[in-house]
Design an enzyme around this catalytic site. Structure first.
Site, PDB file in Angstrom:
ATOM      1  N   HIS A   1     -30.158   9.059  15.847  1.00  0.00           N
ATOM      2  CA  HIS A   1     -30.507   7.643  15.805  1.00  0.00           C
ATOM      3  C   HIS A   1     -31.564   7.260  14.784  1.00  0.00           C
ATOM      4  CE1 HIS A   1     -33.817   8.462  19.075  1.00  0.00           C
ATOM      5  NE2 HIS A   1     -33.775   9.379  18.149  1.00  0.00           N
ATOM      6  N   HIS A   2     -32.122   8.203  14.037  1.00  0.00           N
ATOM      7  CA  HIS A   2     -33.187   7.859  13.088  1.00  0.00           C
ATOM      8  C   HIS A   2     -32.673   7.584  11.675  1.00  0.00           C
ATOM      9  CE1 HIS A   2     -36.337   8.608  15.930  1.00  0.00           C
ATOM     10  NE2 HIS A   2     -36.054   9.893  16.064  1.00  0.00           N
TER      11      HIS A   2
END
Length: 558
Positions: free
Chosen positions: A135-136
């Site tokens: 998710h980064h």
């Protein structure tokens, strides 16, 4: 619980990749999880699928073409040169250019996209991809061990069919990449429960609520060290219950990052396996199409235990499985207890100690209270295949192009882009400052202005462009160069466009060869006209080379 159709995505190759010796991210944890799921006999109860690996074209539906092309070509030997000495794409030490990085990303992204297709087609009620949840990753940059944001790609696939999608993140780190991608839309609500305060990535305050149409649709629940199962449930359930009432999502994507478990090497929460899995159980009871993704988690045996148990929760058999681990290939890793459990430790819960949990919960509910009704969207039928596929054109036709055709197409598109006004502005000198359609003298002046903006200092004297490391938790400065492009070869900044390139292969710096070929094959240039490469520097304008020295350099609108 009623029986639910569950699809499970797994590629046996995913566990063979490594970020490097000593790196805390271990892709092998996915293989350990799969072996434990197999040992419990769960495979017979699910539809097992091997994900179709995502192509560069699919990845570029969110990421920039330049960044995808970089991942496709970078190797450990060329990383220093291709990242311009660590100033682009892979900034810092969190994301090494390991061998096979693109294949690893294609497996992760392919699984999440495939899971979304299983949901939208009705083939599954719950789809699982433990290789996903990275998710980064940003649009044009890797971050926090994440290279390609499979969550965004899967969510975009869901939006082709569903009007609204809810993304929930229970990773210990804030889901900044997904929030940033959907920050200005009301079709995706992002809700993140994470540690905040001198902790990577340093974002996710309750003041971040979205912007424009997305105002109010980014919900952040910042927590402190040591939160326990009961405290986490006391904030998770009321907030998510209110989100479901207000937003009425058509599908839910749950990122099950396991670094929020007790005893994680990089985490600082105190959740047990059952407390973590209660989020899966709660959402399963809502009877909404659900996608379960992996994420963080750096104590491998605890990650495997938890994701195995949450697979059982998706199947509704969590009460039937034996807490004593069955024999499996990695049985010795789970000693000395050899049990399917992750107990809590003796950490102090700072959320209860200072009463901050009640304040955070109240603020989140107050934000949701201001959303009066679920946003509406006009849906249209989306094509199931591209125009190219429908007409029967594929890679066979592309193979008929020779090298000159591709180079000519690149330069034609480049010439077109030079005459397009640049709509991107960057006043802050942040990462977007790399995107420009400038050329010639204009480009050099623009890069100098950006370099000066980047090198401005704050009150503490630190450069304004900073990054935070997930490994160390320390801030570091991105190198700022005096003239803006000294770190590039030959003193010239790379040309880059925010628009789509149809031909990713080949280099931009072959102008002399192409000029000669074009002269021979097309006869475009002649007499006192300047070469095509120099014409491009003037925005596509041809001038008499005999008068060139008397002219001022032409500026291109930017």
């Amino acid at each position: 619980m009623s029986n639910r159709k569950v699809a499970y995505y797994y590629d046996n190759d995913v566990g063979a990749y490594t970020y490097g010796l000593g790196h805390p991210m271990k892709p092998h944890r996915i293989r350990v999880t799969h072996d434990l799921v197999t040992a419990y006999g769960m495979l017979d109860k699910m539809h097992i699928l091997r994900p179709k690996r995502a192509t560069p074209e699919v990845m570029s539906s969110f990421h920039t073409d330049e960044y995808v092309n970089f991942l496709h070509n970078v190797t450990p030997e060329t990383a220093e040169k291709m990242t311009y000495h660590g100033t682009r794409f892979l900034v810092g030490e969190d994301n090494p250019a390991f061998e096979g990085v693109f294949e690893f990303c294609s497996i992760s992204a392919g699984g999440s996209i495939g899971a979304a297709k299983q949901i939208t087609s009705g083939a599954a009620d719950i789809a699982i991809n433990w290789a996903g949840g990275l998710h980064h990753a940003k649009k044009r940059e890797a971050s926090g061990f994440c290279y390609i944001n499979d969550i965004v790609l899967g969510t975009l696939e869901l939006l082709r069919t569903y009007p609204r999608v809810l993304y929930i993140d229970i990773d210990c780190h804030h889901g900044d990449g997904v929030e940033e991608a959907f920050y200005t839309t009301d079709r995706v609500m992002t809700c993140s429960f994470h540690k905040f305060g001198e902790y990577f990535p340093g974002t996710g305050t309750q003041e971040d609520k979205g912007r424009g149409k997305g105002k109010g649709y980014a919900v952040n629940v910042p927590l402190k060290d040591g939160i326990t199962d009961e405290a986490f449930k006391s904030v998770f359930r009321p907030v998510i219950k209110r989100v479901l009432e207000v937003f009425q999502p058509s599908a839910v994507v749950l990122q099950c990052g396991s670094d929020s478990l007790a005893g994680d090497k990089l985490g600082c929460f105190n959740l047990t396996m059952h407390g973590h899995a209660s989020c899966v159980q709660f959402l399963r009871k809502q009877n909404i199409p659900l996608i379960l993704l992996g994420g963080g988690g750096y104590t491998v045996k605890n990650v495997a235990r938890t994701w195995t148990y949450e697979t059982a929760c998706a199947l509704g058999i969590e009460d039937d499985i034996d807490p004593v681990l069955p024999w499996n290939q990695y049985f010795e890793w789970f000693g000395p207890r050899y049990r399917l459990e992750v107990p809590e430790n003796n950490m102090e819960d700072l959320n209860i100690k200072d009463g901050s949990l009640d304040v955070v919960r109240a603020n989140a509910l107050e934000q949701l209270q201001q959303l009066t009704c679920a946003p509406s969207v006009q849906l249209q039928d989306t094509p199931r295949e591209s125009v190219q596929q429908h007409l029967g054109f594929g890679h066979d036709e592309e193979e008929g192009r020779d090298e000159l055709d591709e180079q000519l197409a690149q330069h034609t598109r480049y010439l077109y882009q030079l005459q397009e006004p640049d709509t991107t502005t960057d006043e802050s000198g942040g990462s977007d400052s790399w995107d420009s359609d400038e050329s010639g003298a204009s480009a050099r002046a623009g890069w100098q202005r950006r370099a000066q903006s980047t090198s401005r200092t704050r009150a503490g004297g630190a450069p304004s462009k900073r990054r935070m490391s997930l490994l160390t938790g320390q801030y570091f400065d991105v190198p700022a160069h005096e003239n803006g492009y000294e770190h590039y070869e030959c003193g010239a900044p790379p040309m880059k466009s925010t628009k789509r390139r149809f031909f990713a292969s080949g280099a931009w710096d072959e102008g002399d060869f192409i000029d000669a070929e074009l002269d021979a094959r097309r006869g475009v240039l002649g007499g006192g006209r300047q070469p095509l490469g120099r014409a491009m520097e003037r925005g596509g304008q041809y001038v008499d080379i005999f008068d060139e020295e008397d002219e001022e350099p032409m500026s291109v609108d930017s």
